[in-house]
Enzyme design. Sequence first.
Site, PDB file in Angstrom:
ATOM      1  N   LYS A  68       0.814  -1.229   0.000  1.00  0.00           N
ATOM      2  CA  LYS A  68       0.000   0.000   0.000  1.00  0.00           C
ATOM      3  C   LYS A  68       0.848   1.281   0.000  1.00  0.00           C
ATOM      4  CE  LYS A  68      -4.186  -1.550   2.424  1.00  0.00           C
ATOM      5  NZ  LYS A  68      -5.093  -1.246   3.538  1.00  0.00           N
ATOM      6  N   ASP A 104     -10.058   3.087   1.526  1.00  0.00           N
ATOM      7  CA  ASP A 104     -10.228   2.810   2.968  1.00  0.00           C
ATOM      8  C   ASP A 104     -10.916   4.011   3.630  1.00  0.00           C
ATOM      9  OD1 ASP A 104      -9.162   0.288   2.989  1.00  0.00           O
ATOM     10  OD2 ASP A 104      -7.141   0.920   3.551  1.00  0.00           O
TER      11      ASP A 104
END
Length: 280
Positions: A68, A104
């Site tokens: 990420k 997210d």
Amino acid sequence: MMRTAAVIGHPVSHSLSPDLFSFLAGLQAQKEFTYEAIDVPSAKLKEFIQQQRQMPERVGFNVTIPHKERLFDLLDNVSKEARTVGAVNVIEIKNSRWSGHNTDILGLQDSLLQSDADLDAQNVLILGAGGAARAAAFAVAVEGAKRVVICNRNQARAEVIVQDFKNIFSGTEFISADYSFDFAAENAKLVIQATPLGMSGIKTDDSDLRIFESLLNGVKSQQAFAFDLIYRPEETVFLKMAKRKGFKTITGLSMLIGQALATWEIWFSPITSRPEVFSS
Ligand code: NAP
């Protein structure tokens, strides 16, 4: 034309994303779509991206640990939100251009919306200072939180978030804390558990339970929310403790589903009505 997507990570076999996206494709009547999990070790990430650029049917990727934070230089464009949070969890491929996003944040906002947790001018406590905690701090600030206390066993890491965010969100005060902080004075509306403590396979000990207890004591007793970002198990030690104290609880599964819906919208088209099966 067949469209394909995948989740990349290392390890990745535990990911629920293939099930989630295949299910979503069925609900959206997207028949020509396949989704797979691809294990990509860190040393192979650059080579993998170069090779995938030759595949015209790809619409994008979901990205999980440990990539990420490592994709920024390999993409053509990264959204402001993903850059601020410091993590890309979705890649969108359009006209051969690879763009990085962070859904997210959207998953967290979606979970808060579904739970009716109005954070406008409220105080929030966050345990943890990793990627998920950064997304949580971002999401609650966007939702209008007045003060956000970020507590981490290593306070210096929480302080980095404070320094990164304080000039972006002028209406929100960010504070870093360690376990000795007096949470009882906070009178917060929401506490977010953003560490792996309580995840399947990770045991909690007495000191972990003490910090959960201490944080929960800093939350308002009326209409207060406890949110654990862990989705396996769905009801964690932290949420069980919060429930016993009378809190409303929000699970990591709702965030996982929220970020999947947001990802689908980036790759394809807006989902006009939330699939009933995903409603809490
Ligand atoms: P990360 O970047 O590795 O950060 C982990 C954080 O937890 C750090 O603050 C770390 O503290 C702390 N921590 C780790 N072990 C600890 C321990 N034994 N005691 C106390 N603190 C500990 O991980 P992440 O990506 O932020 O993920 C955190 C959690 O969120 C994971 O459980 C993950 O599954 C969950 N998550 C859920 C979703 C969803 O869709 N529901 C999405 C993303 C993440 P130090 O800084 O001191 O090391």
